[in-house]
Write an enzyme that holds these catalytic residues in place. Structure first.
Site, PDB file in Angstrom:
ATOM      1  N   ARG A  83      -2.619 -11.167 -62.419  1.00  0.00           N
ATOM      2  CA  ARG A  83      -3.531 -12.314 -62.469  1.00  0.00           C
ATOM      3  C   ARG A  83      -4.592 -12.164 -61.375  1.00  0.00           C
ATOM      4  NH1 ARG A  83      -2.644 -18.532 -60.474  1.00  0.00           N
ATOM      5  NH2 ARG A  83      -4.454 -19.369 -61.562  1.00  0.00           N
ATOM      6  N   HIS A  84      -5.784 -12.674 -61.637  1.00  0.00           N
ATOM      7  CA  HIS A  84      -6.838 -12.655 -60.606  1.00  0.00           C
ATOM      8  C   HIS A  84      -6.358 -13.351 -59.325  1.00  0.00           C
ATOM      9  CE1 HIS A  84      -7.451 -16.916 -61.222  1.00  0.00           C
ATOM     10  NE2 HIS A  84      -7.415 -16.686 -62.523  1.00  0.00           N
ATOM     11  N   GLY A  85      -7.082 -13.123 -58.233  1.00  0.00           N
ATOM     12  CA  GLY A  85      -6.704 -13.716 -56.945  1.00  0.00           C
ATOM     13  C   GLY A  85      -7.229 -15.138 -56.779  1.00  0.00           C
ATOM     14  N   ALA A 398      -2.868 -13.981 -57.975  1.00  0.00           N
ATOM     15  CA  ALA A 398      -2.521 -12.557 -57.842  1.00  0.00           C
ATOM     16  C   ALA A 398      -1.102 -12.237 -58.327  1.00  0.00           C
ATOM     17  CB  ALA A 398      -2.706 -12.052 -56.407  1.00  0.00           C
TER      18      ALA A 398
END
Ligand SMILES: *[C@@H]1O[C@H](CO)[C@@H](O)[C@H](O)[C@H]1NC(C)=O
Ligand SMILES: *[C@@H]1O[C@H](CO)[C@@H](O)[C@H](O)[C@H]1NC(C)=O
Length: 467
Positions: A83-85, A398
């Site tokens: 996952r994105h931060g 993340a």
């Protein structure tokens, strides 16, 4: 005692006092984390799940890799779904924050007597010192801390899998990302971590929404769940149910507001403000003091209900919408684990797939992870304390699900890691079962799980919906 130092030494002083602070705090070097920090659902920092990173963000625990101790095994490939931060709030939440900040300045209940000397300092801070610095153009973008989340994750994974994520392998690592800005920035930051120390980073990712944003392409999901108010009934009920009502009234009282003026959405906005200030600026915001741990648990439950019914086990179609990603992962693993002659090229060392919480949750659900016996509902809050489905723990910023493929004496083995800790495939009682046993467990999905059939859905469902 430092007063006699000339200014050019101020950096040294700063460094020294940092060291002293660290030493004097011993095992608790991070003094100011709000006690409710681990209850923010999908807005939880990765450090709350792995607190040792607060001490050393590059520390790696090699004992998470658990192939059988009596068998010689070497990792030959990893597939990571990440996952994105940490990111800014999206527009909807920024607007709520605006409404909330206006309300606390102007909407005070005049019948409540609060003379200055009884007003707590956090309340003074909220009312007169705290400035709303969020603007709509920030809309969900990755923040600096979010870049660091991904850079450091890449550096830790390079240390954990030195032969796979090595410098020589850089060009052979496949990277794919959702097209959303926060994901593209994240996959870039990940590459900066992989190529740490080089003067110029070479980016080589591809955007692939079919793979990373399957959820918006699955009609059965969009119409049956996302746009369907009845599908999320439990969430609505809980939002107006007795636990949330009690929290809402308590927060309104603490802010000196009329009960009616503070809606459940604004309570959530205040809670998220605490989370954003922490995850974006590492600040212990005055907003955090509004919530004790019991209130935070209620708000966390509301988030969990939403994730459960919107993205996870609540509706089978959510998991099934991730069939393209599921098949992609297993095709990649099949290829990497295939026996090959020594003259053949070695397998792709790593496949890095960067997306959203909405990408990870359906895939984890399809794999049957975090499925409790009793679904969480609006009416069973008090019996759900021991549930395994906790979005704070599963999908913080993340978050990452890593499939580690080993070459072992008895054949290839596969170990799943969630957020750098071992998890187990349901029904398999080993950390790193034989790959063929994993395939046998998911046979029904490997042979079925057809995106078009499931998502374009004839009403009489095919045989592949039983998990
Ligand atoms: C390292 O990982 C192992 C296996 O998950 C765990 O038992 C241990 O507590 C971890 N150690 C640290 C310091 O986190
Ligand atoms: C909406 O959700 C409910 C409850 O899950 C379901 O029975 C109904 O069929 C759904 N409606 C549509 C249009 O899919």
């Amino acid at each position: 005692m430092f007063s006699g130092f000339p200014p050019r030494n101020s950096l040294l002083v700063a460094a020294l006092s940092l060291v002293l602070t660290r030493l004097s705090c011993g095992s608790q070097p991070v003094p100011d984390v709000p006690p409710i920090a681990a209850y923010f659902g999908t807005k939880t920092r990765y450090e709350e799940v792995n607190p040792h990173l607060l001490r050393d963000v590059l520390s790696v625990n090699r004992s998470v890799l658990k192939p059988p101790p009596n068998e010689r095994c070497t990792p030959v490939h990893i597939t990571a779904v990440i996952r994105h931060g940490s990111r800014f709030p999206t527009v909807q939440n920024i607007r709520r924050i605006q409404r909330l900040s206006q309300l606390v300045r102007t909407g005070r209940d005049t019948e409540t007597t609060d003379t200055t000397d009884t007003t707590e300092s956090w309340l003074t801070d909220i009312r007169s010192r705290w400035e709303n610095w969020y603007t709509e153009d920030m809309d969900g973008q990755l923040v600096m801390k979010g870049r660091e989340d991904l850079r450091n994750l890449a550096r830790r994974l390079s240390a954990l899998f030195p032969a796979l994520l090595s410098e020589e392998n850089t060009r052979r690592i496949r990277l794919r990302s959702s097209s959303k800005h926060r994901c593209v920035s994240s996959v870039e930051a990940f590459q900066e971590g992989l190529q740490w120390g080089r003067s110029e980073v070479q980016y080589s990712h591809q955007v692939d929404d079919e793979l990373m944003r399957f959820f918006e392409r699955c009609r059965g999901y969009v119409e049956g769940v996302e746009k369907n108010r009845t599908a999320l009934l439990e969430v609505e009920r809980f939002k107006h149910g007795e636990e949330m009502e009690a929290v809402r009234k308590r927060i309104a009282d603490r802010l000196g507001l009329h009960h009616q003026s503070l809606t459940p959405d604004l309570v959530e906005a205040a809670f998220f403000l605490c989370s954003y200030e922490l995850s974006i600026k590492s600040l212990h915001s005055p907003w955090c003091f509004l919530f004790d741990e019991d209130a935070a648990k209620v708000l966390q439950y509301q988030s969990d209900l939403k994730q459960y019914w919107k993205r996870s086990h609540g509706h089978m179609i959510s998991g099934l919408s991730s069939c393209p990603l599921f098949h992609h992962v297993f095709r990649t693993l099949d290829k990497a684990g295939r026996p090959r002659r020594s003259t053949e090229a070695p397998p792709e060392p790593a496949s890095i797939l960067v997306g959203h919480a909405e990408t990870l949750l359906p895939l984890l659900s399809l794999l049957g992870l975090f499925k409790d016996q009793t679904p969480p509902t609006a009416s069973n809050y008090h019996t759900q304390h021991g549930r395994s489905f906790r979005s704070s723990f599963i999908v913080p910023y993340a978050a990452n699900l890593i499939f580690v493929l080993y070459d072992c004496q008895r054949g290839p083995r596969l170990q799943p890691l969630l957020n750098e800790a071992p998890v187990r495939f349901p029904g398999l009682d080993e950390d790193a079962p034989l790959y063929r046993d994993v395939r046998a467990t998911y046979r029904h999905l490997l042979d079925g799980c057809d995106f078009h059939k499931e998502c374009e859905g004839r009403p009489g469902r095919g045989p592949n919906t039983e998990l």
